[in-house]
Design a protein around this motif. Structure first.
Motif, PDB file in Angstrom:
ATOM      1  N   ALA A   7      56.953  62.407 121.647  1.00  0.00           N
ATOM      2  CA  ALA A   7      55.577  62.809 121.295  1.00  0.00           C
ATOM      3  C   ALA A   7      55.603  62.404 119.747  1.00  0.00           C
ATOM      4  CB  ALA A   7      55.327  64.025 121.253  1.00  0.00           C
ATOM      5  N   ASP A   8      54.337  62.328 119.123  1.00  0.00           N
ATOM      6  CA  ASP A   8      54.272  62.287 117.631  1.00  0.00           C
ATOM      7  C   ASP A   8      54.950  61.257 117.003  1.00  0.00           C
ATOM      8  OD1 ASP A   8      51.982  64.528 117.376  1.00  0.00           O
ATOM      9  OD2 ASP A   8      53.282  65.284 118.679  1.00  0.00           O
ATOM     10  N   ILE A   9      54.873  59.960 117.483  1.00  0.00           N
ATOM     11  CA  ILE A   9      55.677  59.062 116.664  1.00  0.00           C
ATOM     12  C   ILE A   9      55.368  58.650 115.276  1.00  0.00           C
ATOM     13  CG2 ILE A   9      56.375  56.503 116.959  1.00  0.00           C
ATOM     14  CD1 ILE A   9      56.236  56.865 119.965  1.00  0.00           C
ATOM     15  N   HIS A  10      54.013  58.540 115.131  1.00  0.00           N
ATOM     16  CA  HIS A  10      53.210  58.453 113.980  1.00  0.00           C
ATOM     17  C   HIS A  10      53.842  57.363 112.869  1.00  0.00           C
ATOM     18  CE1 HIS A  10      50.609  61.891 114.324  1.00  0.00           C
ATOM     19  NE2 HIS A  10      51.473  62.775 114.512  1.00  0.00           N
ATOM     20  N   SER A  11      53.736  56.198 113.730  1.00  0.00           N
ATOM     21  CA  SER A  11      53.854  54.767 113.166  1.00  0.00           C
ATOM     22  C   SER A  11      55.318  54.837 112.266  1.00  0.00           C
ATOM     23  CB  SER A  11      52.846  54.428 112.182  1.00  0.00           C
ATOM     24  OG  SER A  11      51.336  54.403 112.853  1.00  0.00           O
ATOM     25  N   GLY A  30      51.499  61.239 123.119  1.00  0.00           N
ATOM     26  CA  GLY A  30      50.396  61.288 122.057  1.00  0.00           C
ATOM     27  C   GLY A  30      50.902  61.302 120.805  1.00  0.00           C
ATOM     28  N   ASP A  31      49.947  60.731 119.846  1.00  0.00           N
ATOM     29  CA  ASP A  31      50.052  60.203 118.398  1.00  0.00           C
ATOM     30  C   ASP A  31      50.855  59.382 118.171  1.00  0.00           C
ATOM     31  OD1 ASP A  31      47.803  62.001 117.750  1.00  0.00           O
ATOM     32  OD2 ASP A  31      49.052  63.503 116.496  1.00  0.00           O
ATOM     33  N   ALA A  32      50.722  58.126 118.522  1.00  0.00           N
ATOM     34  CA  ALA A  32      51.626  56.887 118.345  1.00  0.00           C
ATOM     35  C   ALA A  32      51.265  56.410 116.587  1.00  0.00           C
ATOM     36  CB  ALA A  32      51.224  55.924 119.220  1.00  0.00           C
ATOM     37  N   ASN A  57      45.191  63.033 119.167  1.00  0.00           N
ATOM     38  CA  ASN A  57      43.961  62.968 118.369  1.00  0.00           C
ATOM     39  C   ASN A  57      43.991  62.049 117.289  1.00  0.00           C
ATOM     40  OD1 ASN A  57      46.333  64.984 117.512  1.00  0.00           O
ATOM     41  ND2 ASN A  57      45.020  65.445 115.720  1.00  0.00           N
ATOM     42  N   HIS A  58      45.302  61.548 116.891  1.00  0.00           N
ATOM     43  CA  HIS A  58      45.334  60.548 116.186  1.00  0.00           C
ATOM     44  C   HIS A  58      44.870  59.116 116.738  1.00  0.00           C
ATOM     45  CE1 HIS A  58      46.302  62.602 112.287  1.00  0.00           C
ATOM     46  NE2 HIS A  58      46.745  63.458 113.027  1.00  0.00           N
ATOM     47  N   ASP A  59      45.528  58.745 117.879  1.00  0.00           N
ATOM     48  CA  ASP A  59      45.350  57.751 118.665  1.00  0.00           C
ATOM     49  C   ASP A  59      43.895  57.566 118.890  1.00  0.00           C
ATOM     50  OD1 ASP A  59      48.122  57.513 118.995  1.00  0.00           O
ATOM     51  OD2 ASP A  59      47.977  58.982 120.751  1.00  0.00           O
ATOM     52  N   LEU A 116      49.700  65.786 128.530  1.00  0.00           N
ATOM     53  CA  LEU A 116      48.487  65.843 127.577  1.00  0.00           C
ATOM     54  C   LEU A 116      49.337  66.044 126.149  1.00  0.00           C
ATOM     55  CD1 LEU A 116      48.201  69.352 127.198  1.00  0.00           C
ATOM     56  CD2 LEU A 116      47.275  68.793 129.388  1.00  0.00           C
ATOM     57  N   HIS A 117      48.258  65.997 125.323  1.00  0.00           N
ATOM     58  CA  HIS A 117      48.798  66.043 123.704  1.00  0.00           C
ATOM     59  C   HIS A 117      48.806  67.402 123.370  1.00  0.00           C
ATOM     60  CE1 HIS A 117      49.781  64.884 119.839  1.00  0.00           C
ATOM     61  NE2 HIS A 117      48.630  65.228 119.195  1.00  0.00           N
ATOM     62  N   ALA A 118      47.775  68.034 123.416  1.00  0.00           N
ATOM     63  CA  ALA A 118      47.612  69.621 122.822  1.00  0.00           C
ATOM     64  C   ALA A 118      47.648  70.615 123.892  1.00  0.00           C
ATOM     65  CB  ALA A 118      46.426  69.756 122.197  1.00  0.00           C
ATOM     66  N   GLY A 150      52.703  67.848 122.976  1.00  0.00           N
ATOM     67  CA  GLY A 150      53.050  67.339 121.791  1.00  0.00           C
ATOM     68  C   GLY A 150      52.393  68.235 120.651  1.00  0.00           C
ATOM     69  N   HIS A 151      51.639  67.441 119.730  1.00  0.00           N
ATOM     70  CA  HIS A 151      50.757  68.032 118.677  1.00  0.00           C
ATOM     71  C   HIS A 151      51.314  68.848 117.675  1.00  0.00           C
ATOM     72  CE1 HIS A 151      46.612  68.416 117.303  1.00  0.00           C
ATOM     73  NE2 HIS A 151      46.507  69.784 117.537  1.00  0.00           N
ATOM     74  N   THR A 152      51.981  69.805 117.705  1.00  0.00           N
ATOM     75  CA  THR A 152      52.605  70.928 116.873  1.00  0.00           C
ATOM     76  C   THR A 152      53.654  70.315 115.974  1.00  0.00           C
ATOM     77  OG1 THR A 152      54.304  71.807 118.115  1.00  0.00           O
ATOM     78  CG2 THR A 152      51.891  72.807 118.303  1.00  0.00           C
ATOM     79  N   HIS A 153      54.263  69.277 116.561  1.00  0.00           N
ATOM     80  CA  HIS A 153      55.461  68.675 115.940  1.00  0.00           C
ATOM     81  C   HIS A 153      56.600  69.790 115.667  1.00  0.00           C
ATOM     82  CE1 HIS A 153      53.121  65.352 113.519  1.00  0.00           C
ATOM     83  NE2 HIS A 153      52.514  65.805 114.480  1.00  0.00           N
ATOM     84  N   VAL A 154      56.636  70.646 116.521  1.00  0.00           N
ATOM     85  CA  VAL A 154      57.572  71.736 116.651  1.00  0.00           C
ATOM     86  C   VAL A 154      58.104  71.739 118.024  1.00  0.00           C
ATOM     87  CG1 VAL A 154      58.209  74.187 116.443  1.00  0.00           C
ATOM     88  CG2 VAL A 154      56.584  72.989 114.707  1.00  0.00           C
TER      89      VAL A 154
END
Ligand SMILES: [Fe+2]
Length: 231
Positions: A7-11, A30-32, A57-59, A116-118, A150-154
């Motif tokens: 989750a949350d790779i964020h580039s 989610g959140d590539a 949400n960022h994708d 799902l992401h959130a 994903g989403h929370t990064h925790v």
């Protein structure tokens, strides 16, 4: 059957490329994109590994060309990298992101997975951590064996009896105070959380090379090195 859950790779290519695991299937929740400056490499990796993806949400915002809202903190970091994404990514990349479904259910070997992401209430945006009661409520009527979010990064892992909810934490921008990249391996139904060091210097250099303002690079570097602290 070994399943890699991300989750949350964020580039953050330095973080993603450090994951050295054998796996049969990759589930990405989610959140590539956004925050980092290497979206092309990260999307290429997801495509090359035939990852089963859902939309963050960022994708959504990058694919739909939504201008970032002004603000401080993480919003400011988003604004700093969104336009860089639009310079780097081509139409094919944006279409790939736009096609990530908001939720999906998959069966792999003997298990079923809701991705799902959130949260089911608001799959892109609701922020919900390891609150057992709240998850039970949101999953009423769903009977999949695993719910991957994903989403929370925790990272967290909830046992709801017949169902397990897991957040693998963030590959590219952990926010639980541990700067190491975070992910999960599910093997024959057993869930294992893993952390690995990666080359944060390389991630920061990538931001400088992409032309991010020094002050914002510094802000982002603080987040990466501290595992989520802004200052
Ligand atoms: Fe995220």
């Amino acid at each position: 059957m070994r399943i890699l859950v991300l989750a949350d790779i964020h580039s953050n290519w330095a973080a993603l490329s450090a994951i050295d695991e054998r796996f049969d299937v990759c589930l990405f929740v989610g959140d590539a994109v956004d925050y980092g400056t290497a979206p092309r490499e990260c999307l290429d990796w997801l495509r090359a590994n035939k990852a089963i993806c859902v939309r963050g949400n960022h994708d959504h915002a990058v694919a739909q060309r939504i201008k970032p809202r002004p603000g401080a903190g993480f919003r400011r970091l988003t604004a700093a990298t969104r336009s860089i994404h639009w310079d780097i990514l081509n139409e094919k990349d944006l279409t790939y992101l736009a096609k990530f479904p908001v939720t999906r259910q998959v069966s792999i070997a003997d298990h079923t997975f809701l991705m799902l992401h959130a949260t089911p209430r608001d799959p892109l945006d609701e922020y919900l951590t390891d609150d057992k009661e709240a998850w039970q409520q949101r999953l009423t009527g769903n009977t999949t064996d695993f719910v991957c979010v994903g989403h929370t990064h925790v990272p967290f892992h909830l046992d709801l009896g017949e169902q397990q909810v897991l957040n693998p934490g963030s590959v590219g921008q952990p926010r639980d105070g541990d700067p190491r990249s975070s992910y999960v391996i599910i093997e024959d139904g057993r869930v294992e959380f893993r952390r690995i060091d990666y080359d944060i210097d390389a991630a920061v250099q990538s931001m400088r090379d992409a032309g991010m303002a020094p002050q914002l690079v510094e802000m982002s570097e603080n987040v990466l090195r501290s595992g989520g602290q802004m200052a």
